[in-house]
Each structure stands twice: as C-alpha cells, then as structure tokens.
Design an enzyme around this catalytic site. Sequence first.
Site, short mmCIF file in Angstrom:
data_model
loop_
_atom_site.label_atom_id
_atom_site.label_comp_id
_atom_site.label_asym_id
_atom_site.label_seq_id
_atom_site.Cartn_x
_atom_site.Cartn_y
_atom_site.Cartn_z
N LYS A 75 12.81 -0.88 -0.59
CA LYS A 75 13.03 -0.15 -1.84
C LYS A 75 13.98 1.02 -1.59
CE LYS A 75 10.34 2.08 -5.57
NZ LYS A 75 8.95 2.40 -6.00
N SER A 155 7.56 0.94 -10.25
CA SER A 155 8.98 1.15 -10.02
C SER A 155 9.56 0.28 -8.91
CB SER A 155 9.24 2.63 -9.69
OG SER A 155 8.56 3.02 -8.50
N SER A 179 3.11 1.35 -8.98
CA SER A 179 4.48 0.94 -8.72
C SER A 179 4.65 -0.15 -7.68
CB SER A 179 5.32 2.16 -8.32
OG SER A 179 5.56 2.98 -9.43
#
Length: 492
Positions: A75, A155, A179
């Site tokens: 990420k 996210s 997330s």
Amino acid sequence: MRIAALPFVALALAAPLSAQRAESDARTYLDRIAAIDDAGPQLNAVIAVNPDAPHEAAEAEAQGLPLAGRTVLVKDNIETRELPTTAGSLALANNMTGRDAPLIARMREAGGVVLGKTNLSEWANIRDTNSTSGWSAVGGLTRNPHAIDRNTCGSSSGSGAAVAANLTWAAIGTETDGSITCPASVNGIVGFKPTVGLVSRTHVVPISHSQDTAGPMARSVADAALLLNAIAGSDPADSATADTDSRLTDFTAGLATASLAGVRIGVLVNAIGNRTDVRKVFEVALADLRLAGAEIVEIDAKEPEGMGAAEFTVLLYELHTDMAAYLATLPGEDTPRDLADLIAFNLENANSELRWFGQSLFEAALETEDEGTYREARAKSLRLAGEEGIDRLLEQYDVEVLVAPTRGPAWTSDLLNGDNYNGSIGAGSLAAIAGYPHLTVPMGAVERLPVGISFMGGKWADHRMLQLGAAYERARTVAIPEPSLRRWSPDG
C-alpha cells in the site's frame, strides 16, 4: 499499445517454490499488471511497479529464505526504498525517502520481494466525509475486479483489488478502522488486521498511533499467516511494539489441522444488518461452522453508546499531531511539514485534488488541539471497545471468538456523490478501536459480489483467529466467485 487481458489463472504459491519459479512468477505478475491494471479493464490497483522484482525474486529464492522470492504489493502509504510513498496525494508525489519501513525490511529479510505500490483511498480516507473509497489523485479510481463499476472499499483498495485479480502473491494494507477488512471482504479475499503493536508503524504515513496497523491481504489464510510471520516484530522506534517479540510465534502453525469441534463462537446478531441476502449467506456460514463442530452462541449486544464519537475525537487529534511528526522526517526543501501545509496544497491544486470531494476532516483535525479532551476520549473509546466491549462479551458469553458479516456487497462507485455502503452490517470498529485482531475470510457472494465473515478476538489472540479462520475456510461449502473483470449485470 494496450495488452489483451489475460485469463484469471490462480498461481499455486502456498507451497515452497520450485527452482526459478519465483522469477517466472514475478514476471507473470508484472505482465498481468500491464494487461489488466494498466490496460484492458484498467483496474488502477497498482500505482507503481518494481522492474527489478524478477531478479530480486530469483536471488531470494536461491537463498532459501522463508518467503522464497514471493512477490508482495505494498500500500502506497508504507515506505519502500525503491519507490515514492505518496499516500495517494500529489503533495507527496515526489516523496522518495530511500527508506524501508521496518516491516518492509523484515519482509525482505524473510525473502519477500516488493513488486510495487498499490493505490489507496487518498490519505487513507481521512480527508473528507464525502469521499469515494479507492480514489486518489495519484492513482485515480480503483475498480473492483468482480465488477469494475463497483467499489473496492478502502482505504487499502488497491491491495484488495490486486490480490483478488491475481496481480501478486499477496499484499500489505493498513487499517485504522476497517481499511484492511472492508476491501478484503468486498474483493473476496482474506484480510487480517493484527493486534496493534504486532507490526511496526515506523515510516508509515499515519492517521492514529492508537489504532493504525499494517497487515497482510492474501487469497488464503495460510498465505496471510506466512506474510504476517515476515512482517511482525518489535521496533525500538514504535513503543506499541515493545512487547511484540515475546508474542511472536509461527503464525502458520496448526492452520492445516485446526478444528472447530467444541469451539464456542459468539454471533453478534445486531451486526448482521438489515439485508436479507447478506443474512442468508451468513446463515450458510454459520451452518458450516456448526457442521464442523462449533457451538454457536447468539449475542444480542449493540455498539456501546458514545464509542464512535470518542473515536472520532481521537482520530482527529492524532491525525493533527502524528501527521506533523511524520512529515518532519521527510527529505526535501519543498515537502509539506504539517496538516496546514497539506490543506494549503490542496487549495492551490483544487482542480486535481478537490474536484470530487473536499477536506473537511483535515480542516476539523487542524482545529482539534485540546489534549485533555483527547485523553478523555481515548480512555473512553478504549474502555468501551476493549474492557466493556470485546473483553466483556468473550467472558460473559464464554466464547472464544466473535463473528459477524464483515460488510455488505460492493456498491456502485460514484465520484460525484461519494460512498454508499450499508452501515448496518459488521462490527469491526470494536476490534479497530480496542486494537484487537480482526480476520475476514470470504464466505460467499450476493449476486456474484463477494462478502466476508469476520473473526474477532482478544488482544494478542492473533494466532488463534488465524487458526479458526483457516478451519472455517476448510469447512466452507460454498464456492467463492472468481473475478469477472466486467461491469456488474443482473444477468450475470
């Protein structure tokens, strides 16, 4: 030139890799990223790739390390030495620190290879209340490989979509509240949010030191556990990890033989939500658990009153302070140094950054400065989610784990109007606020859109949650849909 989409073919990577297999697989993944992420359906799950990954994979495999050259997408709020770390924002588009976050350094030492960086909800979805999950100014809108007009949640949007679309062996996401688990659920993969402190947060773009953690996202519980082995450990720069080394174990141990026989499982009935289709899928999952020998205990408990409001105060205060502390460590004369700088950058670049939604949460965090109010809110949220939340329910009902649907099916992405998810489903905020482990495993689908089941336990019960999740994975009787790489249609 646009490359034709490759067929979805799962690579069997759970077992040790054979000679030269790691290099070949890394090249296959890079080709697949080019074919269906950059071209074809254009999933936009991957922001940047590491072209040296095949060579690095071959070297790692030759050394006989535990991950043996397996590729991992990271990420893009986690620093890696070879690629910028942007958090999805143009304000950090050139943020080339040359550093590895300690969790990435550990992964490399275990033989893992950084394949690239994944798209995310910009600033980990803490910029505005009307955001669209999976969108960032750097990466655009991430598309769900099961239905490319549907959302990937956030996210860790790109990490979830990339694993589901077979663009990598596994990925690393981060979670403050939902997330990792939400994108894992709606993309039909396994996601594990560990106990806060099991994995270092140093050199990770922050929201909240109370709740932030990185965790693995993979196509099986075993692969998630194998990656967790590589990234977990103490870090002198992160006080939350002080006791972590004493908690380490082989998180893959016993997964293949873990049994549900006699396990008392608490079902959070109020977290099943108001969708009959999700309830039906969940009831099948509970039937599978019963058939495997588990004892199901219904728990009628609502979210503690005031927990969410207290959490909100904590997140805003810590965003203000933690972001400034992180930005202060970055190189470069023109680098933003605090939240006020980020707000100003967004205003100056409004056409790119603020076209679809604003920055109301950034602005609210800038005004959240009362330390006394913050400390009271943190104590309250931790007590309600932990001692009076998960801990109380486990003890009162004499159960080992709490389960519920993770989220509903993916909603249609809408940049103009923002997210439209069903908030009645799931109870992940309890584990997020308490800092306790939360595992989601695919349990089926609603009209070919995946949904997951959550396993939540007490602090440091990470290994046990993985064992129970693996046991359910074997007991599951329903098929999990493969990504279609097409728009959703009621006709299939």
